[in-house]
Design a protein around this motif. Structure first.
Motif, PDB file in Angstrom:
ATOM      1  N   SER A   1      12.109  40.694  41.378  1.00 24.87           N
ATOM      2  CA  SER A   1      11.751  39.429  40.742  1.00 24.87           C
ATOM      3  C   SER A   1      11.329  39.638  39.302  1.00 24.87           C
ATOM      4  O   SER A   1      11.691  38.861  38.425  1.00 24.87           O
TER       5      SER A   1
ATOM      6  N   GLN B   1      14.498  40.383  37.272  1.00 27.39           N
ATOM      7  CA  GLN B   1      15.336  39.210  37.070  1.00 27.39           C
ATOM      8  C   GLN B   1      14.694  38.247  36.084  1.00 27.39           C
ATOM      9  O   GLN B   1      15.373  37.615  35.282  1.00 27.39           O
TER      10      GLN B   1
ATOM     11  N   GLN C   1      17.879  37.860  47.862  1.00 26.04           N
ATOM     12  CA  GLN C   1      18.323  36.809  46.947  1.00 26.04           C
ATOM     13  C   GLN C   1      17.175  36.461  46.018  1.00 26.04           C
ATOM     14  O   GLN C   1      16.124  35.982  46.459  1.00 26.04           O
TER      15      GLN C   1
ATOM     16  N   THR D   1      15.777  34.274  42.820  1.00 22.65           N
ATOM     17  CA  THR D   1      15.983  33.073  42.015  1.00 22.65           C
ATOM     18  C   THR D   1      14.913  33.047  40.938  1.00 22.65           C
ATOM     19  O   THR D   1      13.718  33.019  41.239  1.00 22.65           O
TER      20      THR D   1
ATOM     21  N   ARG E   1      13.479  31.364  37.200  1.00 23.26           N
ATOM     22  CA  ARG E   1      13.511  30.172  36.360  1.00 23.26           C
ATOM     23  C   ARG E   1      14.313  30.453  35.098  1.00 23.26           C
ATOM     24  O   ARG E   1      14.095  31.446  34.409  1.00 23.26           O
TER      25      ARG E   1
ATOM     26  N   PRO F   1      18.141  27.433  37.340  1.00 23.68           N
ATOM     27  CA  PRO F   1      17.741  28.706  37.932  1.00 23.68           C
ATOM     28  C   PRO F   1      18.842  29.759  37.796  1.00 23.68           C
ATOM     29  O   PRO F   1      20.026  29.447  37.836  1.00 23.68           O
ATOM     30  N   ASN F   2      18.418  31.005  37.600  1.00 23.34           N
ATOM     31  CA  ASN F   2      19.327  32.136  37.602  1.00 23.34           C
ATOM     32  C   ASN F   2      19.190  32.848  38.939  1.00 23.34           C
ATOM     33  O   ASN F   2      18.072  33.090  39.398  1.00 23.34           O
ATOM     34  N   GLN F   3      20.304  33.182  39.555  1.00 28.92           N
ATOM     35  CA  GLN F   3      20.265  33.831  40.865  1.00 28.92           C
ATOM     36  C   GLN F   3      20.995  35.165  40.816  1.00 28.92           C
ATOM     37  O   GLN F   3      21.982  35.330  40.097  1.00 28.92           O
TER      38      GLN F   3
ATOM     39  N   GLN G   1       6.983  34.650  46.099  1.00 26.57           N
ATOM     40  CA  GLN G   1       7.216  33.756  44.970  1.00 26.57           C
ATOM     41  C   GLN G   1       6.040  33.804  44.013  1.00 26.57           C
ATOM     42  O   GLN G   1       4.895  34.057  44.404  1.00 26.57           O
TER      43      GLN G   1
ATOM     44  N   SER H   1       9.592  33.304  39.550  1.00 27.69           N
ATOM     45  CA  SER H   1      10.734  33.625  40.397  1.00 27.69           C
ATOM     46  C   SER H   1      10.345  33.626  41.871  1.00 27.69           C
ATOM     47  O   SER H   1       9.171  33.575  42.234  1.00 27.69           O
TER      48      SER H   1
END
Length: 270
Positions: free
Chosen positions: A27, A30, A89, A91, A93, A100-102, A254, A258
């Protein structure tokens, strides 16, 4: 970077990684790079290397933490090695776009008996384009880590180990209300004055086979949160404590930047 900023950075890093396994690495990475990770530095230690054995052992703990672990007389783990493969997975912001970017990662988690009731583990994550991230950890049964190091994909040198320096409160049970309060800091740097805190409450018990058919026994849901010195929750994590094996695996985490959902695709234990 000023001291206050550094503390916030390491607090967020530890909040993400201290209890959530690989989630913190994925997270955070990403969130920093929406296009996904690049290759890790060439000097990153390998899984099973002497570096891992030396720097993530009971003897690598600070004197205060080592004494707390030994005095707790923790029950030994019931396995020699566990290997878990997950599909994660992430996700994040989107910056500026609001979208959202995944990204999806395949992750290999290897856990082994670290002695004195502790678990030593490595996580190796691979993105769809073949790039990898490596993470090392020494924890109490997968949910209260004492030492953790994530090697960022874009690092040109190894980052410091984030280490607990003093244990202020340490609940060793898994049911009911659980609290782990500690003083911590990055290796080679002063201990931060304010403590970190992880709080968990147990939820439902269910068949561990719901996570993966190969997992035996029951799983206990643990709903955890990392809390800062102002009493604010910085991240939330859902764990599955596998009662037959005495370890916890991250299912969901979370934070404001992210979220990560982890699916167990393979599980073996010996």
């Amino acid at each position: 970077m000023g001291f206050a900023t550094k503390k916030k950075f390491f607090a967020l890093t530890l909040a993400s990684t201290l209890i959530a396994g690989y989630a913190g690495s994925a997270s955070s990475m990403q969130a920093m790079d929406p296009n996904g990770p690049t290759a890790p530095p060439s000097n990153a230690p390998s899984v099973g290397s002497s570096y891992f054995s030396k720097h993530f052992s009971t003897d690598a703990l600070s004197i205060d933490v080592k004494n707390a672990v030994l005095q707790a007389n923790l029950a030994p783990v019931s396995f020699k090695r566990i290997t878990v493969h997950t599909r994660d997975q992430v996700t994040a912001r989107g910056e500026g776009t609001g979208q959202p970017n995944q990204a999806t990662y395949t992750v290999t988690i290897e856990m082994e008996d670290g002695g004195h009731g502790l678990v030593r583990q490595t996580q190796s994550a691979q993105s769809r384009d073949g790039n990898t991230i490596v993470r090392f950890e020494l924890s109490y049964r997968g949910y209260f880590p004492f030492l953790t190091q994530s090697v960022p994909a874009n690092a040109d040198s190894l980052p410091p180990v984030i280490e607990a320096r003093k244990v202020m409160h340490f609940d060793t049970h898994t049911d009911g209300h659980i609290n782990f309060t500690y003083l911590y800091g990055p290796s080679g740097k002063p201990t931060f004055a304010d403590p970190g805190q992880v709080i968990c409450d147990s939820g439902k018990s269910y068949s561990a086979s719901e996570l993966n058919p190969a997992i035996q026994g029951q799983a206990l849901e643990l709903n955890c949160q990392n809390v800062d010195t102002n009493g604010m929750t910085t991240s939330k994590i859902k764990l599955a404590y596998l009662e037959n094996y005495g370890v916890a695996l991250m299912v969901h985490t979370q934070n404001p930047e992210s979220s990560l959902d982890s699916t167990i695709v393979d599980f073996t234990a010996e």
